[in-house]
Design an enzyme around this catalytic site. Structure first.
Site, PDB file in Angstrom:
ATOM      1  N   LYS A   1      11.116  28.742  -9.737  1.00  0.00           N
ATOM      2  CA  LYS A   1      10.121  28.991  -8.793  1.00  0.00           C
ATOM      3  C   LYS A   1       9.161  27.918 -10.288  1.00  0.00           C
ATOM      4  O   LYS A   1       8.355  28.044 -10.113  1.00  0.00           O
ATOM      5  CB  LYS A   1       9.395  30.162  -8.970  1.00  0.00           C
ATOM      6  CG  LYS A   1       8.362  29.978  -7.693  1.00  0.00           C
ATOM      7  CD  LYS A   1       7.933  31.853  -7.153  1.00  0.00           C
ATOM      8  CE  LYS A   1       6.997  31.646  -6.435  1.00  0.00           C
ATOM      9  NZ  LYS A   1       7.106  31.208  -4.845  1.00  0.00           N
TER      10      LYS A   1
ATOM     11  N   ARG B   1      10.160  37.416 -12.937  1.00  0.00           N
ATOM     12  CA  ARG B   1      10.262  36.731 -11.928  1.00  0.00           C
ATOM     13  C   ARG B   1       9.415  34.800 -12.706  1.00  0.00           C
ATOM     14  O   ARG B   1      10.219  34.192 -12.981  1.00  0.00           O
ATOM     15  CB  ARG B   1      10.456  36.728 -10.688  1.00  0.00           C
ATOM     16  CG  ARG B   1      11.090  35.122 -10.136  1.00  0.00           C
ATOM     17  CD  ARG B   1      10.917  34.897  -8.907  1.00  0.00           C
ATOM     18  NE  ARG B   1       9.343  34.974  -8.057  1.00  0.00           N
ATOM     19  CZ  ARG B   1       8.924  35.102  -6.768  1.00  0.00           C
ATOM     20  NH1 ARG B   1      10.245  35.117  -5.713  1.00  0.00           N
ATOM     21  NH2 ARG B   1       7.679  34.801  -6.258  1.00  0.00           N
TER      22      ARG B   1
ATOM     23  N   LEU C   1      15.532  31.386  -3.754  1.00  0.00           N
ATOM     24  CA  LEU C   1      14.278  32.147  -5.434  1.00  0.00           C
ATOM     25  C   LEU C   1      15.241  33.660  -4.882  1.00  0.00           C
ATOM     26  O   LEU C   1      15.038  33.729  -3.494  1.00  0.00           O
ATOM     27  CB  LEU C   1      13.117  31.410  -4.330  1.00  0.00           C
ATOM     28  CG  LEU C   1      12.177  31.754  -5.122  1.00  0.00           C
ATOM     29  CD1 LEU C   1      12.035  31.084  -6.796  1.00  0.00           C
ATOM     30  CD2 LEU C   1      10.779  32.085  -4.464  1.00  0.00           C
TER      31      LEU C   1
ATOM     32  N   TYR D   1       4.975  28.686 -11.007  1.00  0.00           N
ATOM     33  CA  TYR D   1       4.317  28.871  -9.878  1.00  0.00           C
ATOM     34  C   TYR D   1       4.452  30.553 -10.108  1.00  0.00           C
ATOM     35  O   TYR D   1       6.067  31.127 -10.206  1.00  0.00           O
ATOM     36  CB  TYR D   1       3.273  28.381  -9.514  1.00  0.00           C
ATOM     37  CG  TYR D   1       4.231  28.313  -8.233  1.00  0.00           C
ATOM     38  CD1 TYR D   1       5.880  27.447  -8.312  1.00  0.00           C
ATOM     39  CD2 TYR D   1       3.877  29.218  -7.003  1.00  0.00           C
ATOM     40  CE1 TYR D   1       6.355  27.270  -6.165  1.00  0.00           C
ATOM     41  CE2 TYR D   1       5.414  28.720  -5.415  1.00  0.00           C
ATOM     42  CZ  TYR D   1       5.666  28.355  -6.013  1.00  0.00           C
ATOM     43  OH  TYR D   1       6.334  27.961  -4.964  1.00  0.00           O
TER      44      TYR D   1
ATOM     45  N   GLU E   1      18.765  29.724   2.078  1.00  0.00           N
ATOM     46  CA  GLU E   1      17.504  30.198   2.242  1.00  0.00           C
ATOM     47  C   GLU E   1      16.558  29.329   3.467  1.00  0.00           C
ATOM     48  O   GLU E   1      17.187  28.679   3.323  1.00  0.00           O
ATOM     49  CB  GLU E   1      16.988  30.436   0.943  1.00  0.00           C
ATOM     50  CG  GLU E   1      16.190  29.158   0.465  1.00  0.00           C
ATOM     51  CD  GLU E   1      15.678  29.392  -0.856  1.00  0.00           C
ATOM     52  OE1 GLU E   1      14.708  30.977  -1.452  1.00  0.00           O
ATOM     53  OE2 GLU E   1      15.646  28.300  -1.831  1.00  0.00           O
TER      54      GLU E   1
ATOM     55  N   HIS F   1       9.140  11.293 -21.001  1.00  0.00           N
ATOM     56  CA  HIS F   1       9.976  12.971 -20.667  1.00  0.00           C
ATOM     57  C   HIS F   1      10.401  14.386 -21.623  1.00  0.00           C
ATOM     58  O   HIS F   1      10.408  14.904 -20.349  1.00  0.00           O
ATOM     59  CB  HIS F   1      11.322  12.224 -19.505  1.00  0.00           C
ATOM     60  CG  HIS F   1      10.526  10.966 -19.099  1.00  0.00           C
ATOM     61  ND1 HIS F   1      10.051  10.252 -19.016  1.00  0.00           N
ATOM     62  CD2 HIS F   1      11.174  11.394 -17.460  1.00  0.00           C
ATOM     63  CE1 HIS F   1      10.562   9.492 -17.441  1.00  0.00           C
ATOM     64  NE2 HIS F   1      11.066  10.826 -16.775  1.00  0.00           N
TER      65      HIS F   1
ATOM     66  N   ARG G   1       2.119  10.737 -22.174  1.00  0.00           N
ATOM     67  CA  ARG G   1       3.819  10.720 -20.620  1.00  0.00           C
ATOM     68  C   ARG G   1       4.883  10.605 -21.911  1.00  0.00           C
ATOM     69  O   ARG G   1       5.567   9.077 -21.788  1.00  0.00           O
ATOM     70  CB  ARG G   1       3.080   9.890 -20.000  1.00  0.00           C
ATOM     71  CG  ARG G   1       4.298   9.804 -19.104  1.00  0.00           C
ATOM     72  CD  ARG G   1       4.006   9.104 -17.754  1.00  0.00           C
ATOM     73  NE  ARG G   1       5.126   8.717 -16.383  1.00  0.00           N
ATOM     74  CZ  ARG G   1       6.432   8.157 -16.360  1.00  0.00           C
ATOM     75  NH1 ARG G   1       7.213   7.425 -17.809  1.00  0.00           N
ATOM     76  NH2 ARG G   1       7.623   8.979 -15.583  1.00  0.00           N
TER      77      ARG G   1
HETATM   78  N1  PDD Z   1       7.250  30.858  -1.869  1.00  0.00           N
HETATM   79  N2  PDD Z   1      12.046  30.636  -1.830  1.00  0.00           N
HETATM   80  C1  PDD Z   1      11.666  30.271  -1.423  1.00  0.00           C
HETATM   81  C2  PDD Z   1      12.017  27.874  -1.512  1.00  0.00           C
HETATM   82  C3  PDD Z   1       9.684  30.190  -1.443  1.00  0.00           C
HETATM   83  O1  PDD Z   1       9.281  29.246  -0.858  1.00  0.00           O
HETATM   84  C4  PDD Z   1       9.508  31.546  -1.323  1.00  0.00           C
HETATM   85  C5  PDD Z   1       7.993  31.650  -1.557  1.00  0.00           C
HETATM   86  C6  PDD Z   1      10.696  32.565  -0.802  1.00  0.00           C
HETATM   87  C7  PDD Z   1      10.318  34.186  -0.598  1.00  0.00           C
HETATM   88  O2  PDD Z   1      10.168  34.634  -2.155  1.00  0.00           O
HETATM   89  P1  PDD Z   1       8.302  35.810  -2.078  1.00  0.00           P
HETATM   90  O3  PDD Z   1       9.290  36.712  -1.121  1.00  0.00           O
HETATM   91  O4  PDD Z   1       8.819  35.823  -3.579  1.00  0.00           O
HETATM   92  O5  PDD Z   1       7.582  35.346  -1.511  1.00  0.00           O
HETATM   93  C8  PDD Z   1      11.506  32.195  -1.040  1.00  0.00           C
HETATM   94  C9  PDD Z   1       5.886  31.204  -1.202  1.00  0.00           C
HETATM   95  C10 PDD Z   1       5.351  32.170  -1.051  1.00  0.00           C
HETATM   96  C11 PDD Z   1       4.918  30.018  -2.263  1.00  0.00           C
HETATM   97  O6  PDD Z   1       5.539  28.665  -2.244  1.00  0.00           O
HETATM   98  O7  PDD Z   1       3.874  29.988  -0.923  1.00  0.00           O
END
Ligand code: PDD
Length: 284
Positions: free
Chosen positions: A148, A53, A204, A34, A180, A103, A101
């Protein structure tokens, strides 16, 4: 809300009519990726960075990009234009598609594509005034945190642990270093130097993070991408979180320990203003 228009597999339909199969691999396995793109005054922030990304995440999980960047932009613009809210948070979701289903990857599936846009509410001014509290937790996620992925169970459990302790965010520690937040990147300020961990598989690559690093560089604020040990983290003068929805948020308490003088710091104030100025250029 339910009459809100969303995009699903080529169609623009009301949210309450948007349905996917229970055999969708996103539902069955969390097999998908996503993006979250903020938009200010109708303009997506760093669209090309987000689509790059998105492409990197798709490549990493071996799903081919179902749309061109022009098509993504067309969908995003259409959904943004459907709502009256000035600022929007656009959510893009791609799964491997529907299959019985198993894997391993099915032979031929069409990826499921879902896009929605919701009002992006500005951060509560009270939180900017006081800063937020966070807790540190063991980063028990996998080794591919740069993807992501929609499979967010570890992040959900970590965030919930923080909320259960009355905090806003979980800040994660792996092998003695800070990585993070559960849904944010983390910066510290130490002796006037802005620091954040380097981009690798442990976090991320946040678009907001990169923008903050760039803004610091442009304005000659000392900034380093470097490992941050747990000890250095706790000794920081300032701690900030960054994300598309939180922007740049000061952290003033971690595990009940006061950070700096317990108030959002001067370097944060400076960066926060630069970030608001950047948004204003988009709106203009
Ligand atoms: N999440 N690290 C993680 C694990 C995240 O889920 C996010 C953002 C970030 C920051 O990334 P960015 O600056 O590109 O938003 C870092 C989004 C906002 C979410 O899952 O809703």
């Amino acid at each position: 809300m339910s009459s809100q228009l969303v995009y699903l597999n080529g169609d623009y339909i009301p949210l309450n009519e948007a349905k996917v199969s229970v055999l969708d691999r996103g539902f069955i396995f969390g097999d998908g990726i996503y993006e979250v793109i903020p938009a200010y005054g109708g303009k997506p922030l760093r669209f090309e960075h987000h689509t790059q990304r998105l492409q990197n995440s798709l490549d990493a999980v071996r799903i081919s990009n179902p749309l061109t960047n022009e098509q993504w932009l067309e969908i995003i613009n259409r959904l943004i234009s459907e709502t009256d809210s000035q600022d929007q948070s656009v959510y893009l979701h791609i799964t491997r598609g529907v299959a019985s289903r198993d894997h391993s990857f099915p032979n031929q599936t069409t990826p499921t594509v879902f896009v929605m846009s919701n009002p992006l509410h500005s951060v509560d001014p009270g939180l900017l005034e006081s800063g937020i509290s966070a807790v540190t937790l063991d980063d028990f996620r996998w080794q591919h945190c740069n993807i992501k992925a929609i499979a967010l169970l570890p992040n959900i459990l970590l965030r919930q642990q923080a909320v259960d302790k009355g905090a806003v965010e979980a800040i994660l520690i792996r092998d003695g270093n800070m990585t993070e937040g559960a849904a944010s990147n983390v910066f510290i300020v130490s002796n006037g130097i802005i620091k954040t961990p380097p981009k690798d598989n442990k976090l991320l690559p946040g678009i907001t993070r990169d923008l903050v690093v760039e803004l610091a560089q442009t304005h000659n604020m000392p900034v380093e991408e470097t490992d941050i040990s747990e000890a250095e983290f706790f000794a920081a003068d300032e701690i900030w979180l960054t994300s598309s929805t939180k922007e740049v948020l000061p952290v003033t308490k971690v595990n009940d320990q006061v950070i700096g003088n317990g108030k959002p710091g001067a370097v944060w104030q400076d960066m926060y203003q630069k970030y608001q100025d950047y948004k204003a250029t988009l709106r203009a």
